[in-house]
Design a protein around this motif. Structure first.
Motif, PDB file in Angstrom:
ATOM      1  N   ALA A 109      -7.647  17.487 -33.167  1.00 17.64           N
ATOM      2  CA  ALA A 109      -8.610  18.597 -33.234  1.00 17.64           C
ATOM      3  C   ALA A 109      -7.870  19.917 -33.345  1.00 17.64           C
ATOM      4  O   ALA A 109      -6.760  20.065 -32.834  1.00 17.64           O
ATOM      5  N   GLN A 123     -21.539  20.278 -42.014  1.00 16.18           N
ATOM      6  CA  GLN A 123     -21.274  19.189 -41.084  1.00 16.18           C
ATOM      7  C   GLN A 123     -21.964  19.471 -39.764  1.00 16.18           C
ATOM      8  O   GLN A 123     -22.305  20.596 -39.431  1.00 16.18           O
ATOM      9  N   LYS A 124     -22.127  18.391 -39.012  1.00 13.55           N
ATOM     10  CA  LYS A 124     -22.868  18.482 -37.759  1.00 13.55           C
ATOM     11  C   LYS A 124     -22.024  19.092 -36.643  1.00 13.55           C
ATOM     12  O   LYS A 124     -22.480  19.929 -35.881  1.00 13.55           O
ATOM     13  N   ARG A 125     -20.766  18.664 -36.562  1.00  9.94           N
ATOM     14  CA  ARG A 125     -19.919  19.086 -35.451  1.00  9.94           C
ATOM     15  C   ARG A 125     -19.151  20.359 -35.764  1.00  9.94           C
ATOM     16  O   ARG A 125     -19.079  20.797 -36.903  1.00  9.94           O
ATOM     17  N   LYS A 126     -18.564  20.949 -34.740  1.00  8.01           N
ATOM     18  CA  LYS A 126     -17.746  22.150 -34.907  1.00  8.01           C
ATOM     19  C   LYS A 126     -16.571  21.869 -35.848  1.00  8.01           C
ATOM     20  O   LYS A 126     -16.003  20.772 -35.838  1.00  8.01           O
ATOM     21  N   THR A 127     -16.199  22.853 -36.614  1.00  4.28           N
ATOM     22  CA  THR A 127     -15.089  22.725 -37.552  1.00  4.28           C
ATOM     23  C   THR A 127     -13.820  22.269 -36.836  1.00  4.28           C
ATOM     24  O   THR A 127     -13.417  22.856 -35.843  1.00  4.28           O
ATOM     25  N   SER A 129     -13.264  19.584 -35.057  1.00  4.54           N
ATOM     26  CA  SER A 129     -13.413  18.938 -33.748  1.00  4.54           C
ATOM     27  C   SER A 129     -13.337  17.419 -33.824  1.00  4.54           C
ATOM     28  O   SER A 129     -14.138  16.720 -33.200  1.00  4.54           O
ATOM     29  N   GLY A 130     -12.360  16.903 -34.566  1.00  6.32           N
ATOM     30  CA  GLY A 130     -12.135  15.462 -34.693  1.00  6.32           C
ATOM     31  C   GLY A 130     -11.091  15.272 -35.780  1.00  6.32           C
ATOM     32  O   GLY A 130     -10.919  16.153 -36.626  1.00  6.32           O
ATOM     33  N   LEU A 133     -12.172  15.744 -39.308  1.00  4.47           N
ATOM     34  CA  LEU A 133     -12.638  17.114 -39.551  1.00  4.47           C
ATOM     35  C   LEU A 133     -11.463  18.081 -39.652  1.00  4.47           C
ATOM     36  O   LEU A 133     -11.554  19.125 -40.295  1.00  4.47           O
ATOM     37  N   HIS A 194     -13.362  23.180 -29.359  1.00  4.52           N
ATOM     38  CA  HIS A 194     -13.146  22.358 -30.554  1.00  4.52           C
ATOM     39  C   HIS A 194     -12.540  20.993 -30.257  1.00  4.52           C
ATOM     40  O   HIS A 194     -12.231  20.237 -31.183  1.00  4.52           O
ATOM     41  N   THR A 196     -12.701  17.070 -29.304  1.00  5.81           N
ATOM     42  CA  THR A 196     -13.680  16.042 -29.665  1.00  5.81           C
ATOM     43  C   THR A 196     -14.859  16.022 -28.694  1.00  5.81           C
ATOM     44  O   THR A 196     -14.651  15.883 -27.480  1.00  5.81           O
ATOM     45  N   PRO A 197     -16.102  16.168 -29.181  1.00  7.30           N
ATOM     46  CA  PRO A 197     -17.275  16.191 -28.301  1.00  7.30           C
ATOM     47  C   PRO A 197     -17.343  14.942 -27.425  1.00  7.30           C
ATOM     48  O   PRO A 197     -17.120  13.831 -27.901  1.00  7.30           O
TER      49      PRO A 197
END
Length: 201
Positions: A109, A123-127, A129-130, A133, A194, A196-197
């Motif tokens: 991340a 995209q769904k998640r924060k830039t 954050s995986g 991504l 940022h 990983t959720p």
DNA sequence: GCGCCGATTTGCT
DNA sequence: GCAAATCGGCGCG
């Protein structure tokens, strides 16, 4: 007089460190710089994982296994290892240690430091954050596999940023790896937005 | 908010 | 054939 050290590029000596777990920890807070086709993108590393080569059941290079895909892991420290995961996502790793020792650090991340391009897919998640991504934001693809991180187009710098709260945990997505699945080889900045959720604890 | 599942290439059985 | 260092869409209630 103190030397002004604001963007100190990480050198070969940094990447040759025989302790890949230590490198994974030290990479937190560093900045990835990528310049291509006149566009410069920068991102701060906020989550990493160490993959300890031959001894690590979670590593593609477990027991020194060699395939077309993993050959890059056997390159010298300071090389990018980019591979396709689940048939559709690029994952970016930094090879460490000397040639023929397949250690690598996965960049899981980042915090974006440059504006998003107009054509960036929504995209769904924060830039960043995986791991998939991260490569999407930085435009890293398999074209960058086996390329050097010591060039002026793609490298990592230390801007003196001090990381306050480093946390560690087992790695994500490696449950198949037996005892190695429990090794505390994942590092992240506590409470960073940022990371990983669901794994920021 | 959570769990299931499909996408799609690589590598092993 | 199947699982993989993943992500996002869908259905649920």
């Amino acid at each position: 007089m103190a030397k002004y050290n604001k963007f100190n590029k990480l050198d070969l000596n940094f990447y040759l460190n025989p302790n890949v777990v230590e490198v994974a920890r030290e990479l937190l807070g560093k900045i990835i710089v990528k310049q291509e086709k006149g566009k410069k993108i920068m991102a701060r590393i906020v989550e990493t994982e160490a993959y300890e080569g031959a001894e690590d059941a979670a590593s593609h290079a477990y027991q020194n296994k060699r395939t077309i895909r993993t050959e890059t892991m056997y390159a010298s420290g300071g090389t990018a290892y980019v591979y396709l995961c689940y048939g559709m996502h690029h994952l970016f790793n930094i090879v460490t240690n000397q040639k023929d020792i397949p250690h690598a650090v996965l960049i899981r991340a980042i915090e974006p430091l440059s504006p998003l391009p107009d054509n960036h897919p929504k995209q769904k998640r924060k830039t960043g954050s995986g791991p998939a991504l991260v490569t999407r934001y930085l435009n890293i693809t398999r074209e960058h596999d086996a390329t050097s991180l010591l060039t002026d187009a793609f490298f990592i710098v230390d801007d003196g940023y001090q990381v306050r709260n480093i946390r560690e945990s087992p790695r994500i997505g490696v449950a198949y790896a037996g005892a190695a699945a429990l090794w505390p080889y994942r590092f992240f900045i506590q409470d960073h937005p940022h990371v990983t959720p669901g794994y920021n604890y």
